[in-house]
Design an enzyme around this catalytic site. Structure first.
Site, PDB file in Angstrom:
ATOM      1  CG  PHE A  18      -1.618   1.264   1.521  1.00 14.86           C
ATOM      2  CD1 PHE A  18      -2.148   2.078   0.527  1.00 14.86           C
ATOM      3  CD2 PHE A  18      -1.715   1.691   2.845  1.00 14.86           C
ATOM      4  CE1 PHE A  18      -2.771   3.286   0.838  1.00 14.86           C
ATOM      5  CE2 PHE A  18      -2.337   2.890   3.164  1.00 14.86           C
ATOM      6  CZ  PHE A  18      -2.858   3.689   2.160  1.00 14.86           C
ATOM      7  CG  ASP A  40       6.143  -6.543  -2.252  1.00 17.03           C
ATOM      8  OD1 ASP A  40       5.808  -5.432  -1.807  1.00 17.03           O
ATOM      9  OD2 ASP A  40       5.540  -7.599  -1.950  1.00 17.03           O
ATOM     10  CG  ASP A 129       0.140   5.918  15.063  1.00 16.38           C
ATOM     11  OD1 ASP A 129       0.067   4.726  14.726  1.00 16.38           O
ATOM     12  OD2 ASP A 129      -0.838   6.706  14.969  1.00 16.38           O
ATOM     13  CD  GLU A 130      -1.179   0.054  15.327  1.00 14.92           C
ATOM     14  OE1 GLU A 130      -1.211  -0.948  16.072  1.00 14.92           O
ATOM     15  OE2 GLU A 130      -1.776   0.114  14.243  1.00 14.92           O
ATOM     16  CE1 TYR A 154       2.836  -3.429  12.024  1.00 13.26           C
ATOM     17  CE2 TYR A 154       1.251  -2.163  13.297  1.00 13.26           C
ATOM     18  CZ  TYR A 154       2.180  -2.238  12.283  1.00 13.26           C
ATOM     19  OH  TYR A 154       2.472  -1.126  11.532  1.00 13.26           O
ATOM     20  CB  ALA A 155       2.501  -2.308  18.366  1.00 15.76           C
ATOM     21  CB  ALA A 156       5.764  -6.156  20.315  1.00 13.80           C
ATOM     22  CE  LYS A 158       6.814  -1.122  11.386  1.00 14.58           C
ATOM     23  NZ  LYS A 158       7.433  -1.244  10.038  1.00 14.58           N
ATOM     24  CE1 TYR A 211     -12.753  -6.171  15.325  1.00  9.13           C
ATOM     25  CE2 TYR A 211     -11.154  -4.504  14.702  1.00  9.13           C
ATOM     26  CZ  TYR A 211     -11.604  -5.816  14.659  1.00  9.13           C
ATOM     27  OH  TYR A 211     -10.895  -6.746  13.949  1.00  9.13           O
ATOM     28  NE  ARG A 218      -6.181   2.987  15.831  1.00 11.22           N
ATOM     29  CZ  ARG A 218      -6.598   2.641  17.040  1.00 11.22           C
ATOM     30  NH1 ARG A 218      -6.969   3.576  17.903  1.00 11.22           N
ATOM     31  NH2 ARG A 218      -6.641   1.361  17.398  1.00 11.22           N
ATOM     32  NE  ARG A 277      -7.485  -4.753  16.256  1.00  9.42           N
ATOM     33  CZ  ARG A 277      -7.109  -3.715  15.519  1.00  9.42           C
ATOM     34  NH1 ARG A 277      -6.586  -2.647  16.097  1.00  9.42           N
ATOM     35  NH2 ARG A 277      -7.253  -3.733  14.203  1.00  9.42           N
ATOM     36  CG  HIS A 280      -9.507  -1.873  20.002  1.00  8.87           C
ATOM     37  ND1 HIS A 280     -10.761  -1.759  19.459  1.00  8.87           N
ATOM     38  CD2 HIS A 280      -8.684  -1.196  19.158  1.00  8.87           C
ATOM     39  CE1 HIS A 280     -10.712  -1.052  18.347  1.00  8.87           C
ATOM     40  NE2 HIS A 280      -9.459  -0.690  18.153  1.00  8.87           N
TER      41      HIS A 280
END
Length: 339
Positions: A18, A40, A129-130, A154-156, A158, A211, A218, A277, A280
């Site tokens: 994306f 990719d 930003d997460e 995911y955030a961890a 990153k 959710y 956000r 989630r 969340h």
């Protein structure tokens, strides 16, 4: 902002995804002298159709940043690396975190090693930003100096990648910068994320799964603004620093749904609450002042960006229907929303 050209051959990892594919288009427009290499893996979220209109202007390598041979092939001869490649969907990380560790951490490590070996001039890592964690209950905005407090696999992953990037700057003198972008939307976004999911479901007269109570906030950033911010940090950011990219526009899930339904003239009865989630995070918001001091300003407000995005999905049914018809999308959708 006029940027002095610093690079000749640039590697864009995850360039069929994306934000990566949008940056490829942006870079070809802004830096016509660049030789661009894209690597990719073409996972479920990578799509060569995202690059078909510029395929003759880039070198494409189908490869995995967590594979040393693929990385060596891609990095050879480049003088800048922009690392967009990542597993990026929180929901999928809750179900199976292992691919997130492999791509987001191990892949970043291999890229850093290759950058060090080949004496790459600058390594830009695209983060999120997460990594800051949840700001619910406060009105403050995350600063680059804030401690990282990720709350999903995911955030961890990153955040772990960020520590590796900075460690290569400190330990080896590699020129590194990081961008931490807020929730991004726009053309070519895989429709597991809230905005393209809501748009395409509405176009199909299907429900929009929200959710919990829909109050999660956000800071929605249009993809072209995200790309311009990355480009400015690449050229003007101070080595060893992170830079926030945010739109200063906080929008909750209910507002997102109502905006989309309004633009498509669909009834609000399509909104449907689903189970929240796990874990969340209910508010992200970054302060982009540091990037603004480099000369960056967002150009798109939420209403204009959403109108542009909705128009693109209306005009590109073939693109998103091909994506949503695949088993990998259907299985994920049924697991999370058809309970």
């Amino acid at each position: 902002m006029n940027l002095v050209e610093k690079f000749q051959k640039v590697l864009i990892t995850g360039g069929a995804g994306f934000i990566g594919s949008n940056y490829v288009h942006y870079a070809l427009n802004q830096h016509p002298t660049w030789e661009i290499v894209v690597i990719d893996k073409l996972t479920y979220a990578g799509n060569l159709d995202n690059l078909k209109d510029v395929s003759d202007r880039i070198t494409f390598i189908q490869g995995d940043i967590a594979n040393p041979e693929d990385v060596e092939k891609a990095v050879n001869g480049v003088d800048a690396i922009l690392n967009f490649a990542a597993e990026s969907h929180v929901d999928r990380s809750l179900r199976d975190p292992i691919p997130f560790i492999r791509t987001n951490i191990e892949g970043t490590l291999l890229l850093l090693e290759a950058a060090r070996k080949h004496q790459v001039k600058r390594f830009l890592h695209v983060s999120t930003d997460e990594v800051y964690g949840d700001l619910v209950g406060s009105d403050r905005h995350s600063l680059e100096s804030d401690p990282l407090a990720p709350r999903s696999p995911y955030a961890a992953s990153k955040a772990g990648a960020e520590h590796l990037v900075f460690s290569y700057g400190i330990s080896y003198g590699l020129d590194v910068v990081i961008t931490r972008g807020s929730n991004t939307y726009g053309l070519y976004q895989y429709p597991e994320k809230i905005i393209p999911l809501f748009i395409t479901n509405a176009l199909e007269s299907k429900s929009l799964p929200i959710y919990g109570d829909g109050s999660a906030v956000r800071d929605y950033l249009y993809v072209e603004d995200h790309c311009s911010g990355i480009d400015i940090v690449l050229h003007a950011g101070t080595s060893g620093h992170a830079y926030n990219l945010g739109a200063r526009m906080e929008v909750n899930g209910i507002e997102v749904a109502k905006t989309i339904l309004g633009l498509l003239d669909c009834p609000e009865s399509l909104m449907q609450a689903v189970s929240d989630r796990p874990g969340h995070d209910y508010r992200y918001s970054v302060d982009p002042s540091a990037t603004e001091t480099l000369g960056w300003q967002r150009q798109w407000d939420f209403q204009r960006g959403m109108a542009q995005t909705v128009a693109w999905y209306k005009q590109n049914w073939d693109w998103w229907q091909a994506v949503k018809s695949k088993k990998v999308f259907q299985e994920h959708y049924n697991e999370w929303y058809n309970k």
